[in-house]
Design a protein around this motif. Structure first.
Motif, PDB file in Angstrom:
ATOM      1  N   MET A 137      37.032  59.715  -4.295  1.00  0.00           N
ATOM      2  CA  MET A 137      36.663  58.913  -5.469  1.00  0.00           C
ATOM      3  C   MET A 137      35.158  58.695  -5.509  1.00  0.00           C
ATOM      4  SD  MET A 137      37.450  54.898  -6.389  1.00  0.00           S
ATOM      5  CE  MET A 137      39.134  55.088  -6.932  1.00  0.00           C
ATOM      6  N   ARG A 138      34.623  58.767  -6.706  1.00  0.00           N
ATOM      7  CA  ARG A 138      33.208  58.442  -6.920  1.00  0.00           C
ATOM      8  C   ARG A 138      33.140  57.175  -7.746  1.00  0.00           C
ATOM      9  NH1 ARG A 138      29.683  63.778  -8.032  1.00  0.00           N
ATOM     10  NH2 ARG A 138      28.141  62.135  -7.963  1.00  0.00           N
ATOM     11  N   ALA A 139      32.414  56.177  -7.239  1.00  0.00           N
ATOM     12  CA  ALA A 139      32.366  54.876  -7.898  1.00  0.00           C
ATOM     13  C   ALA A 139      30.925  54.441  -8.116  1.00  0.00           C
ATOM     14  CB  ALA A 139      33.106  53.826  -7.066  1.00  0.00           C
ATOM     15  N   LEU A 140      30.732  53.671  -9.172  1.00  0.00           N
ATOM     16  CA  LEU A 140      29.435  53.076  -9.494  1.00  0.00           C
ATOM     17  C   LEU A 140      29.651  51.579  -9.658  1.00  0.00           C
ATOM     18  CD1 LEU A 140      26.453  53.122 -10.494  1.00  0.00           C
ATOM     19  CD2 LEU A 140      27.361  53.680 -12.782  1.00  0.00           C
ATOM     20  N   VAL A 141      28.892  50.781  -8.902  1.00  0.00           N
ATOM     21  CA  VAL A 141      28.999  49.328  -8.981  1.00  0.00           C
ATOM     22  C   VAL A 141      27.683  48.772  -9.493  1.00  0.00           C
ATOM     23  CG1 VAL A 141      29.381  47.178  -7.720  1.00  0.00           C
ATOM     24  CG2 VAL A 141      30.700  49.226  -7.118  1.00  0.00           C
ATOM     25  N   LEU A 142      27.735  48.072 -10.614  1.00  0.00           N
ATOM     26  CA  LEU A 142      26.563  47.411 -11.188  1.00  0.00           C
ATOM     27  C   LEU A 142      26.576  45.951 -10.745  1.00  0.00           C
ATOM     28  CD1 LEU A 142      26.885  48.775 -14.852  1.00  0.00           C
ATOM     29  CD2 LEU A 142      25.840  49.884 -12.858  1.00  0.00           C
ATOM     30  N   GLY A 143      25.452  45.489 -10.197  1.00  0.00           N
ATOM     31  CA  GLY A 143      25.414  44.139  -9.648  1.00  0.00           C
ATOM     32  C   GLY A 143      25.847  44.124  -8.203  1.00  0.00           C
ATOM     33  N   ALA A 144      25.460  45.174  -7.475  1.00  0.00           N
ATOM     34  CA  ALA A 144      25.972  45.375  -6.116  1.00  0.00           C
ATOM     35  C   ALA A 144      25.422  44.398  -5.095  1.00  0.00           C
ATOM     36  CB  ALA A 144      25.665  46.810  -5.661  1.00  0.00           C
ATOM     37  N   SER A 145      24.406  43.622  -5.444  1.00  0.00           N
ATOM     38  CA  SER A 145      23.863  42.656  -4.481  1.00  0.00           C
ATOM     39  C   SER A 145      24.533  41.291  -4.582  1.00  0.00           C
ATOM     40  CB  SER A 145      22.352  42.498  -4.689  1.00  0.00           C
ATOM     41  OG  SER A 145      22.083  41.950  -5.968  1.00  0.00           O
ATOM     42  N   GLY A 146      25.354  41.081  -5.594  1.00  0.00           N
ATOM     43  CA  GLY A 146      26.051  39.808  -5.746  1.00  0.00           C
ATOM     44  C   GLY A 146      27.267  39.715  -4.856  1.00  0.00           C
ATOM     45  N   GLY A 147      27.902  38.560  -4.854  1.00  0.00           N
ATOM     46  CA  GLY A 147      29.042  38.344  -3.966  1.00  0.00           C
ATOM     47  C   GLY A 147      30.184  39.311  -4.203  1.00  0.00           C
ATOM     48  N   ILE A 148      30.662  39.397  -5.435  1.00  0.00           N
ATOM     49  CA  ILE A 148      31.780  40.284  -5.739  1.00  0.00           C
ATOM     50  C   ILE A 148      31.325  41.736  -5.698  1.00  0.00           C
ATOM     51  CG2 ILE A 148      33.535  40.898  -7.436  1.00  0.00           C
ATOM     52  CD1 ILE A 148      33.385  38.012  -8.472  1.00  0.00           C
ATOM     53  N   GLY A 149      30.137  42.011  -6.221  1.00  0.00           N
ATOM     54  CA  GLY A 149      29.639  43.377  -6.209  1.00  0.00           C
ATOM     55  C   GLY A 149      29.515  43.939  -4.811  1.00  0.00           C
ATOM     56  N   ALA A 150      28.935  43.156  -3.898  1.00  0.00           N
ATOM     57  CA  ALA A 150      28.779  43.614  -2.513  1.00  0.00           C
ATOM     58  C   ALA A 150      30.132  43.817  -1.854  1.00  0.00           C
ATOM     59  CB  ALA A 150      27.949  42.606  -1.724  1.00  0.00           C
ATOM     60  N   ALA A 151      31.089  42.929  -2.153  1.00  0.00           N
ATOM     61  CA  ALA A 151      32.425  43.068  -1.574  1.00  0.00           C
ATOM     62  C   ALA A 151      33.122  44.319  -2.102  1.00  0.00           C
ATOM     63  CB  ALA A 151      33.258  41.824  -1.882  1.00  0.00           C
ATOM     64  N   LEU A 152      32.919  44.633  -3.384  1.00  0.00           N
ATOM     65  CA  LEU A 152      33.497  45.851  -3.949  1.00  0.00           C
ATOM     66  C   LEU A 152      32.906  47.094  -3.294  1.00  0.00           C
ATOM     67  CD1 LEU A 152      33.674  44.971  -7.739  1.00  0.00           C
ATOM     68  CD2 LEU A 152      35.610  45.676  -6.335  1.00  0.00           C
ATOM     69  N   VAL A 153      31.589  47.106  -3.121  1.00  0.00           N
ATOM     70  CA  VAL A 153      30.938  48.248  -2.476  1.00  0.00           C
ATOM     71  C   VAL A 153      31.499  48.444  -1.070  1.00  0.00           C
ATOM     72  CG1 VAL A 153      28.758  49.117  -1.550  1.00  0.00           C
ATOM     73  CG2 VAL A 153      28.820  48.100  -3.833  1.00  0.00           C
ATOM     74  N   ALA A 154      31.595  47.367  -0.303  1.00  0.00           N
ATOM     75  CA  ALA A 154      32.108  47.464   1.068  1.00  0.00           C
ATOM     76  C   ALA A 154      33.553  47.943   1.085  1.00  0.00           C
ATOM     77  CB  ALA A 154      31.983  46.109   1.767  1.00  0.00           C
ATOM     78  N   ARG A 155      34.380  47.395   0.200  1.00  0.00           N
ATOM     79  CA  ARG A 155      35.793  47.779   0.169  1.00  0.00           C
ATOM     80  C   ARG A 155      35.945  49.252  -0.239  1.00  0.00           C
ATOM     81  NH1 ARG A 155      40.941  45.131   0.114  1.00  0.00           N
ATOM     82  NH2 ARG A 155      39.692  43.452   1.022  1.00  0.00           N
ATOM     83  N   LEU A 156      35.219  49.675  -1.236  1.00  0.00           N
ATOM     84  CA  LEU A 156      35.321  51.056  -1.695  1.00  0.00           C
ATOM     85  C   LEU A 156      34.851  52.034  -0.622  1.00  0.00           C
ATOM     86  CD1 LEU A 156      34.113  50.518  -5.351  1.00  0.00           C
ATOM     87  CD2 LEU A 156      36.304  51.534  -4.713  1.00  0.00           C
ATOM     88  N   ARG A 157      33.733  51.710   0.005  1.00  0.00           N
ATOM     89  CA  ARG A 157      33.244  52.598   1.060  1.00  0.00           C
ATOM     90  C   ARG A 157      34.207  52.621   2.241  1.00  0.00           C
ATOM     91  NH1 ARG A 157      26.776  51.081   0.421  1.00  0.00           N
ATOM     92  NH2 ARG A 157      26.372  52.640  -1.216  1.00  0.00           N
TER      93      ARG A 157
ATOM     94  N   GLN B  16      26.486  63.456 -13.067  1.00  0.00           N
ATOM     95  CA  GLN B  16      27.519  62.953 -12.172  1.00  0.00           C
ATOM     96  C   GLN B  16      28.693  62.443 -13.015  1.00  0.00           C
ATOM     97  OE1 GLN B  16      26.274  60.556  -8.793  1.00  0.00           O
ATOM     98  NE2 GLN B  16      24.140  60.816  -9.365  1.00  0.00           N
ATOM     99  N   ASP B  17      29.884  62.534 -12.468  1.00  0.00           N
ATOM    100  CA  ASP B  17      31.024  61.928 -13.142  1.00  0.00           C
ATOM    101  C   ASP B  17      31.716  60.973 -12.175  1.00  0.00           C
ATOM    102  OD1 ASP B  17      32.024  63.863 -11.482  1.00  0.00           O
ATOM    103  OD2 ASP B  17      33.502  64.629 -12.892  1.00  0.00           O
ATOM    104  N   PHE B  18      32.047  59.817 -12.706  1.00  0.00           N
ATOM    105  CA  PHE B  18      32.590  58.739 -11.881  1.00  0.00           C
ATOM    106  C   PHE B  18      34.051  58.471 -12.229  1.00  0.00           C
ATOM    107  CE2 PHE B  18      28.021  57.991 -11.846  1.00  0.00           C
ATOM    108  CZ  PHE B  18      27.779  57.733 -10.499  1.00  0.00           C
TER     109      PHE B  18
END
Length: 221
Positions: free
Chosen positions: A1-21, A55-57
């Motif tokens: 999966m290829r994902a793009l997270v906007l707002g990755a430094s915020g609480g939910i954004g950072a948690a999404l990045v960590a979970r996806l990775r 790129q395609d996400f």
């Protein structure tokens, strides 16, 4: 999966990045503090999207939003409405989402199911509003919901595999809610991120243009 997270430094954004990775996804993480992405500045949105052309996400999640902007918190009564404060709410929580969809939704994969979700809020639901107050924030989130609904109708013609949805992440333990969440049950950013990804995993193109909470229930408009 290829994902793009906007707002990755915020609480939910950072948690999404960590979970996806942690799930093995390839994640592109953008934020205002780290990359200069500002949804109130159209040129920064266009520039970042242009850099990702080609790129395609499979998944794009916008987590950018604010409850308190420039010291103006939610109003308790109509007498507290301030036109400048309301304009700033709309610039970030509504117009900014329209810009994010305009520039980033074209990056969704076209040969398979792909999802773009934006964090809205249950208080943006007109049908669920029994308490009043929070005029500017409610109105801006309601406008975001309409923008997503409208964009989803367009994207049924542009990309039949795309799913565009509004997402309520729950009352999450972040700086955004710290002053206002004492009376409500809260969840951690990590729990919210995991739950949202489970909701997203179950969406189909037929769900495009809908509004979901973190528990997997539809939210009334």
């Amino acid at each position: 999966m290829r994902a793009l997270v906007l707002g990755a430094s915020g609480g939910i954004g950072a948690a999404l990045v960590a979970r996806l990775r942690g799930q093995g996804a390839s994640v592109t993480a953008l934020s205002r503090s780290g990359d200069g992405l500002d949804l109130t500045q159209a040129d920064t949105v266009a520039d970042h999207a242009a850099r990702l052309q080609g790129q395609d996400f499979d998944l794009i999640v916008n987590t950018i939003g604010a409850l308190v902007i420039d010291g103006h918190g939610p109003e308790k009564t109509m007498d507290a409405v301030d036109p400048q404060a309301m304009a700033r709410q709309f610039a970030l929580n509504a117009t900014g989402v329209a810009l994010a969809i305009r520039h980033f939704a074209p990056l969704l994969a076209r040969d398979r199911r792909s999802v773009m979700g934006s964090l809205s809020a249950r208080v943006g639901s007109i049908g669920d509003n029994d308490l009043g107050g929070w005029v500017a924030y409610r109105a801006a989130k309601a406008a975001q919901n309409q923008i997503i609904r409208t964009a989803a109708i367009e994207y049924r013609r542009r990309n039949r595999h795309a799913v565009l949805v509004a997402l309520h992440p729950g009352t999450v333990e972040t700086p955004l809610t710290a002053k206002y969440a004492a009376r409500y049950p809260t969840i951690t950013p990590e729990r919210s991120a995991g739950a949202l990804l489970e909701v997203i995993a179950g969406l189909t193109p037929e769900d495009s243009g809908s509004f979901w909470d973190w528990k997997g229930a539809r939210v009334p408009w």
